[in-house]
Each structure stands twice: as structure tokens, then as C-alpha cells.
Scaffold this motif. Structure first.
Motif, mmCIF file in Angstrom:
data_model
loop_
_atom_site.group_PDB
_atom_site.id
_atom_site.type_symbol
_atom_site.label_atom_id
_atom_site.label_comp_id
_atom_site.label_asym_id
_atom_site.label_seq_id
_atom_site.Cartn_x
_atom_site.Cartn_y
_atom_site.Cartn_z
ATOM 1 N N HIS A 134 6.873 3.946 0.052
ATOM 2 C CA HIS A 134 6.005 4.465 -1.003
ATOM 3 C C HIS A 134 5.221 5.692 -0.538
ATOM 4 O O HIS A 134 4.706 5.727 0.585
ATOM 5 N N ARG A 156 2.882 -0.964 0.965
ATOM 6 C CA ARG A 156 2.171 -0.251 -0.099
ATOM 7 C C ARG A 156 2.998 -0.252 -1.379
ATOM 8 O O ARG A 156 2.444 -0.373 -2.477
ATOM 9 N N GLU A 160 1.729 -1.776 -4.992
ATOM 10 C CA GLU A 160 1.772 -1.019 -6.240
ATOM 11 C C GLU A 160 2.659 -1.692 -7.278
ATOM 12 O O GLU A 160 2.316 -1.765 -8.463
ATOM 13 N N THR A 255 3.727 6.567 -7.957
ATOM 14 C CA THR A 255 3.194 5.601 -8.917
ATOM 15 C C THR A 255 3.388 6.067 -10.357
ATOM 16 O O THR A 255 3.736 5.272 -11.237
#
Length: 300
Positions: A134, A156, A160, A255
Motif C-alpha cells: 500500500h 497498511r 485500509e 486509497t
């Protein structure tokens, strides 16, 4: 003079130094302090003894600078270095940059990337790290191993994906694949939900995706515009020859791209065209006629 005589004379001189000086000594100019001579004599005596024993030794004299002491327990350690994983980076490029930044061999990162279980990859990743390192900034020290650094990126991603609710959705790997294409094809975050909708609409209609970025990934090339020669190449990532999604993510989506894959914009679009080669600005079309018109405008 042999070794024994030299040793005997040196020791005698030391013994004589311990006697109190005659009072008249203080009425005339003082000779050089014998304390220094004593130090020299001691060193000489030590050298004689060592040489007589047939050994060697390294002696640091008073004139030599002191060596720095090791860090004391509890002393603050050096601040860790930082490395940033950019959105849209391919795994091959990421491993190369990690090797250059940390000074470790690239092969050590490649080996670590192959061990999906040790990295904590979700089961639906099927053991492949591509798409699951990520983006973000990570800290590391000389003691950080390649496995630990890559595992932090996977951790991570899992944080997320859980926050976004991706893991609870059907076919989560497909969502990561879509997010990676969205990341590659979108010039701005505002375009991401629309690009995701185009992908969804084409999949729902059973159309070929006919998107260039997966094809170029499969060929080991870069960009978002394939040539006619590229389109004819055989690779499972050729979305002009194979229906549906490519077999895996093509890069590390951020994201925003993951959100777009989860929540596409509402719209009937089936095409998008980069109409400005400088900015990459996209226009959207719902029919082949509109699409052809956009292509003609882009070529002009």
C-alpha cells in the motif's frame, strides 16, 4: 648490555626514585621532573619483559587520542530513515527502489516478495504482492529486514481494506484489480469514480475492456496508450483479446482508487478518451459514435 642487565638497571632506578631528595636539591635549578622519567622507565621495563618473553603487544601512550566510547545503554538511537511508496508504482519498480535506498541487494527483496504467507497477504491475493504494497511513508533502520518492510506495507493495505469494507465484498481481488486499472488510467481523483463506472459497465455488458494499461503491464512497457502492434501481442493482460479483468493487479492502487472501485459514479458511460495529451484530461462517451468523435478531436 643484555636484557637482564637492562632490566636490573631500570628497576634500580625506580627504587632510587623512592628515596627522599637531599635538601640541597631545592637550592639549585630543578632538573626535569622524574615522574616523566619514571613513566618512560616503566614503559621500558614493560617492553623488556615482553620482549624477553618473546611476545608482542600494542601499547597506547598518553599522547594518543582516546577512542570514542560505545553508546551507553539507554542512549537515544539514530532516527530511522523514511521511504515513500508512490500511488501507482509497479512492484518491480518498488523492489528496485527499496534496494537502492536501503543498500540491500535487490534479490533479498525479491525473495521476501515471494513469501506471501510471511508478509501477511490476504488469502484472496493468491500469494502475489503486486497491488498489495500500500502507498504511504514507512520508516526503517539498518536492522529492518526486507520482509519486515514489505510486511508493513501489506499491513497498511489490510488496515485500509478493512476500513473501507473491501474484504466483506464479493470477489475482493477483482476490486483490487479494478482499483489498479483506475489508478493507472485516471489523471485526477475526480476521474476515478467515472473510470471505475466505465469498467463496471463494460464488464456488465460482457464487452472487452480494451484498456491499454493492463496490456502494457503484461508487455513490461509503460504508459496508457498501446500501439496496434501491442494489441496483437499474446499476454493474459491483453484486454483486447481476453474478456473480463486481467489475472491480477497491475500496480499499487491508493486509497482513492480503492474507494472508486467500491463506489463507482453513477452513469451510462462505456468509453473514456484522453483528449489532451499534455494534461491527460478525459472525456466520456456512451456510444460508439460519441467515442469516435472524441478520438477524432483528440487526434486533431
Amino acid at each position: 648490555m643484555n636484557v637482564e642487565d637492562l632490566l636490573r638497571e631500570t628497576l634500580a632506578e625506580l627504587a632510587d626514585e623512592e628515596r627522599p631528595p637531599h635538601p640541597e636539591r631545592f637550592l639549585r635549578t630543578l632538573p626535569p621532573p622524574r615522574a616523566h622519567r619514571r613513566g618512560v622507565a616503566l614503559a621500558a621495563a614493560a617492553a623488556v619483559v615482553v620482549l624477553a618473553a618473546g611476545g608482542t603487544v600494542a601499547v597506547r601512550t598518553l599522547s594518543e587520542p582516546d577512542r570514542p566510547a560505545p553508546p551507553a545503554a539507554g542512549q537515544p538511537q539514530p532516527r530511522p530513515d523514511r521511504f515513500t511508496v508512490q500511488e501507482g508504482i509497479r512492484l518491480a519498480d518498488l523492489l528496485g527502489r527499496l534496494a537502492r535506498v536501503t543498500g540491500r541487494p535487490r534479490e533479498s527483496f525479491e525473495r521476501a516478495a515471494r513469501d506471501g504467507r510471511a508478509l501477511g497477504l490476504p488469502a484472496y491475493a493468491e500469494g502475489r504482492l503486486e497491488g498489495f504494497a500500500h502507498p504511504g511513508t514507512y520508516e526503517y533502520t539498518d536492522a529492518t529486514t526486507p520482509e519486515q518492510l514489505l510486511a508493513a506495507m501489506v499491513a497498511r493495505f489490510r488496515t485500509e481494506s478493512a476500513r473501507l469494507g473491501l474484504d466483506a465484498r464479493p470477489a475482493p481481488l477483482d476490486l483490487v484489480v479494478i482499483a489498479s486499472i483506475v489508478q493507472a488510467e485516471s489523471p485526477t481523483e475526480a476521474d476515478m469514480p467515472k473510470v471505475a463506472r466505465v469498467i463496471r459497465n463494460r464488464l456488465d455488458r460482457g464487452m472487452y475492456l480494451q484498456i491499454d494499461s493492463p496490456l502494457l503491464y503484461g508487455l513490461g512497457e509503460y504508459g496508457t496508450r498501446a500501439t496496434l502492434k501491442d494489441v496483437k501481442q499474446r499476454t493474459p493482460y491483453n484486454t483486447y483479446r481476453h474478456r473480463g479483468l486481467p489475472p491480477g493487479p497491475i500496480l499499487s492502487p491508493g486509497t482513492a482508487a480503492l474507494k472508486a472501485a467500491l463506489h463507482p459514479a453513477q452513469g451510462p458511460w462505456l468509453y473514456f478518451v484522453a483528449v489532451d495529451p499534455k494534461t491527460g484530461a478525459l472525456k466520456y462517451a456512451t456510444s460508439e459514435a460519441e467515442y469516435a468523435d472524441l478520438v477524432e478531436r483528440a487526434e486533431r
